[in-house]
Enzyme design. Structure first.
Site, PDB file in Angstrom:
ATOM      1  N   PRO A   1       0.634  -1.058   0.296  1.00  0.00           N
ATOM      2  CA  PRO A   1      -0.104  -0.287   0.105  1.00  0.00           C
ATOM      3  C   PRO A   1       0.679   1.315   0.156  1.00  0.00           C
ATOM      4  O   PRO A   1       2.191   1.079   0.656  1.00  0.00           O
ATOM      5  CB  PRO A   1      -0.473   0.186   1.635  1.00  0.00           C
ATOM      6  N   ASN A   2       0.347   2.283  -0.667  1.00  0.00           N
ATOM      7  CA  ASN A   2       0.948   3.499  -0.981  1.00  0.00           C
ATOM      8  C   ASN A   2       1.965   3.267  -1.747  1.00  0.00           C
ATOM      9  O   ASN A   2       3.011   4.783  -2.235  1.00  0.00           O
ATOM     10  CB  ASN A   2       1.302   3.950   0.337  1.00  0.00           C
TER      11      ASN A   2
ATOM     12  N   ARG B   1       5.030  10.853  -2.172  1.00  0.00           N
ATOM     13  CA  ARG B   1       5.124  10.052  -0.842  1.00  0.00           C
ATOM     14  C   ARG B   1       6.391  10.776  -0.142  1.00  0.00           C
ATOM     15  O   ARG B   1       7.262  10.253  -0.242  1.00  0.00           O
ATOM     16  CB  ARG B   1       4.343   9.096  -1.017  1.00  0.00           C
TER      17      ARG B   1
ATOM     18  N   TYR C   1      11.133   8.521   0.888  1.00  0.00           N
ATOM     19  CA  TYR C   1      10.647   7.030   0.738  1.00  0.00           C
ATOM     20  C   TYR C   1      11.950   8.687  -0.780  1.00  0.00           C
ATOM     21  O   TYR C   1      11.621   7.711  -1.606  1.00  0.00           O
ATOM     22  CB  TYR C   1       9.095   7.222   0.073  1.00  0.00           C
TER      23      TYR C   1
ATOM     24  N   ASN D   1       8.560  -4.953  -0.575  1.00  0.00           N
ATOM     25  CA  ASN D   1       7.664  -4.388   0.111  1.00  0.00           C
ATOM     26  C   ASN D   1       6.609  -4.547   0.297  1.00  0.00           C
ATOM     27  O   ASN D   1       5.484  -3.770   0.165  1.00  0.00           O
ATOM     28  CB  ASN D   1       8.196  -2.783  -0.886  1.00  0.00           C
TER      29      ASN D   1
ATOM     30  N   ALA E   1       2.701  -0.341   5.051  1.00  0.00           N
ATOM     31  CA  ALA E   1       2.524  -0.356   6.214  1.00  0.00           C
ATOM     32  C   ALA E   1       1.537  -2.199   6.462  1.00  0.00           C
ATOM     33  O   ALA E   1       1.957  -2.218   8.111  1.00  0.00           O
ATOM     34  CB  ALA E   1       1.768   0.517   6.230  1.00  0.00           C
TER      35      ALA E   1
ATOM     36  N   GLU F   1      12.537  -9.572   1.857  1.00  0.00           N
ATOM     37  CA  GLU F   1      11.406  -8.329   2.260  1.00  0.00           C
ATOM     38  C   GLU F   1      12.113  -7.473   2.369  1.00  0.00           C
ATOM     39  O   GLU F   1      13.511  -7.246   2.917  1.00  0.00           O
ATOM     40  CB  GLU F   1      11.049  -8.366   3.744  1.00  0.00           C
TER      41      GLU F   1
ATOM     42  N   HIS G   1      12.211  -2.816   1.949  1.00  0.00           N
ATOM     43  CA  HIS G   1      11.957  -1.351   2.368  1.00  0.00           C
ATOM     44  C   HIS G   1      12.749  -0.126   2.052  1.00  0.00           C
ATOM     45  O   HIS G   1      13.744  -0.369   2.127  1.00  0.00           O
ATOM     46  CB  HIS G   1      11.764  -0.851   4.187  1.00  0.00           C
TER      47      HIS G   1
ATOM     48  N   ARG H   1      13.050   4.198  12.467  1.00  0.00           N
ATOM     49  CA  ARG H   1      11.830   5.056  12.613  1.00  0.00           C
ATOM     50  C   ARG H   1      10.891   5.175  14.270  1.00  0.00           C
ATOM     51  O   ARG H   1      11.458   4.506  15.455  1.00  0.00           O
ATOM     52  CB  ARG H   1      10.820   4.660  11.672  1.00  0.00           C
TER      53      ARG H   1
END
Ligand code: DQA
Length: 157
Positions: A22-23, A30, A35, A86, A89, A110, A112, A119
């Protein structure tokens, strides 16, 4: 030879499924301070370029919907030798994605863009990491490239 696709056991070229959660469709606009300024198309282009250098095929999928991501993971069975994901969220919330990775058994890396461990507290836990072959984070779009290399290495082993 670079042009010759790496052949997996059954004589088929190795195919890696790259899933964006998502996103990630908003990349480029964004929170660029976190990012970066590349769009998702830019990132996919870089991944495709590396894939052709490595002699493997890549397939891309992006969704903002958890169930569609589960379907994509399940859809990799018998077609793709590994997954780079990825989960966005959903990394921090989704038992369903974790179960899909564990249940299908397709080796999964995985990835990111940001370093989720430096974070907010809630980003430090990943439901996926415990069933993934490994996790790469914090290198911006290069995280995907490192993950692709890792996936190819894993399948070749
Ligand atoms: C992300 C990190 C997640 O915490 C966040 O929700 C994202 C992007 C990353 O690539 O850094 O959507 O997965």
């Amino acid at each position: 030879m670079k042009e010759v696709l790496y052949r997996h056991l059954a004589g088929k070229p190795m195919k890696i499924l790259v899933i964006h959660g998502p996103n990630l469709n908003l990349l480029g606009t964004r929170e660029p301070e976190i990012y970066g300024s590349l769009t998702l198309d830019d990132v996919n282009e870089r991944i495709s370029k590396l894939a052709s250098e490595l002699g493997v095929e890549v397939e891309f999928f992006q969704s903002n919907h958890e169930g569609q991501l589960v379907d994509a993971i399940q859809g990799a069975v018998g077609r793709c030798q590994a997954i780079v994901i990825n989960p966005g969220a959903y990394t921090h919330t989704s038992v369903a994605l974790r179960d899909a990775v564990a249940g299908t058994g397709v080796p999964t890396i995985e990835a990111h863009l940001s370093n989720i461990h430096r974070r907010e507290e809630f980003r430090k836990h990943s439901y996926i990491a415990g069933v993934a072959a490994g996790q790469i984070c914090g290198f911006g779009p290069d995280s995907y490239l490192l993950a692709l290399r890792a996936a190819v290495g894993l399948v070749k082993k």
